[in-house]
Design a protein around this motif. Structure first.
Motif, PDB file in Angstrom:
ATOM      1  N   UNK A 229       0.815  -1.217   0.000  1.00 24.82           N
ATOM      2  CA  UNK A 229       0.000   0.000   0.000  1.00 24.82           C
ATOM      3  C   UNK A 229       0.848   1.267   0.000  1.00 24.82           C
ATOM      4  N   UNK A 230       0.323   2.294  -0.658  1.00 24.86           N
ATOM      5  CA  UNK A 230       0.941   3.618  -0.590  1.00 24.86           C
ATOM      6  C   UNK A 230       0.294   4.433   0.518  1.00 24.86           C
ATOM      7  N   UNK A 231       0.416   5.741   0.410  1.00 19.63           N
ATOM      8  CA  UNK A 231      -0.154   6.622   1.436  1.00 19.63           C
ATOM      9  C   UNK A 231      -1.677   6.686   1.337  1.00 19.63           C
ATOM     10  N   UNK A 232      -2.309   6.788   2.470  1.00 20.53           N
ATOM     11  CA  UNK A 232      -3.764   6.927   2.525  1.00 20.53           C
ATOM     12  C   UNK A 232      -4.104   8.413   2.682  1.00 20.53           C
ATOM     13  N   UNK A 233      -5.103   8.867   1.938  1.00 17.03           N
ATOM     14  CA  UNK A 233      -5.574  10.250   2.075  1.00 17.03           C
ATOM     15  C   UNK A 233      -7.069  10.191   2.392  1.00 17.03           C
ATOM     16  N   UNK A 234      -7.453  10.800   3.498  1.00 15.85           N
ATOM     17  CA  UNK A 234      -8.858  10.750   3.920  1.00 15.85           C
ATOM     18  C   UNK A 234      -9.429  12.157   3.922  1.00 15.85           C
TER      19      UNK A 234
END
Ligand code: VOV
Length: 249
Positions: A229-234
């Motif tokens: 997984x890469x970075x999560x953006x919420x």
């Protein structure tokens, strides 16, 4: 035998995240700010017409963490349109304050892995059409992250049999179905287009459901063994009529 699975592909996607330059925004007059907001609202109206005509879809989110301030998601028939949208944003006055943070380019994809929906007429079914060219749900929250399948000697997604990949994705789909009504997903393929292999865009009314589904899926073999997984953006949904409030000082 390891072989590529056929994909059916839909609209192109641009995830465009921006930092907002609040310092500069505060330095211009209220009149200038109001004009900039009006101009941007006009641009959004054009996107709304596209969405009403089912020729694309867009959503804007206020990013919660500090990776960005805003996340724009655009779905369009062509990459040309996506580039034009980005340029149109940059040409507005508000665009001067929207500093690029991160972007992701991909294309909505479905595979023929799902035995429940496979069939010759797959591309024609209304279900598939809607999934390939969807109007994004205007739910309260979205979460985006890129991901890839592992290519380690002991766990290489691209060397395992197609039947095995179908089995693993079937199990994945069964976990996903438990979240019907709580989480909607758009899977976009980005091999050859951007850094990772897929983009995952999730929508939910309750952001806790992002944590629950992603956690539960970590125990599915396809994720445990093969996912990176890469970075999560919420982010939280920003309706057009709330843009002025968001930018008010
Ligand atoms: C919201 C629920 C949900 C549901 C119902 C669902 C179902 C399905 C089905 C039936 C299929 C296979 C057929 C197709 O349509 O391609 C897929 C495919 C895929 N998925 Fe999924 N997925 C969900 C959700 C869901 C999540 C939360 C994630 C992130 C993984 C995680 O651990 O965080 C994900 C990833 C993917 C990917 C990367 C692919 C493509 C893999 C490939 O190698 O081709 N997905 N997915």
């Amino acid at each position: 035998m390891a072989e590529a699975v056929v994909t059916v592909d839909g609209w192109s996607a641009l995830h465009d995240t921006r930092h907002f330059d609040w310092t500069s925004w505060k330095s211009i007059s209220e009149d200038e700010r109001n004009k900039a907001i009006k101009e941007f609202e006009e641009l959004i109206k054009q996107w709304e017409t596209v969405e009403e005509n089912k020729e694309g879809s867009h959503s804007i989110f206020k990013v919660v963490g500090n990776k960005a301030d805003l996340m724009f998601i655009f779905l369009r028939e062509t990459m040309d349109e996506l580039e034009e949208i980005k340029t149109a944003i940059n040409k507005t006055v508000l665009g001067d304050f929207l500093i690029p943070a991160y972007s992701y380019v991909s294309i909505i994809e479905m595979t023929m892995h799902d035995p429940m929906k496979a069939g010759d007429d797959r591309e024609l079914s209304p279900y598939v059409k809607e999934r390939l060219k969807p109007t994004m749900p205007k739910w309260e929250h979205a979460c985006f992250y890129p991901m890839a399948r592992r290519r380690e000697p002991e766990a290489n997604w691209f060397t395992i049999d197609k039947e095995e990949r179908t089995r693993l994705l079937y199990e994945h789909g069964m976990t996903g179905r438990k979240y019907a009504g709580k989480v909607k997903e758009i899977i976009t393929g980005s091999i050859g287009l951007d850094e990772w292999e897929w983009g995952v865009t999730l929508f939910a009314h309750d952001p806790l459901q992002f944590k629950k589904i992603v956690y539960e899926m970590r125990f599915d073999e396809v994720t445990t063994k093969y996912a990176e997984f890469g970075d999560f953006i919420m982010g939280n949904y920003l309706a057009t009529d709330k843009l002025a409030d968001y930018l008010a000082l």
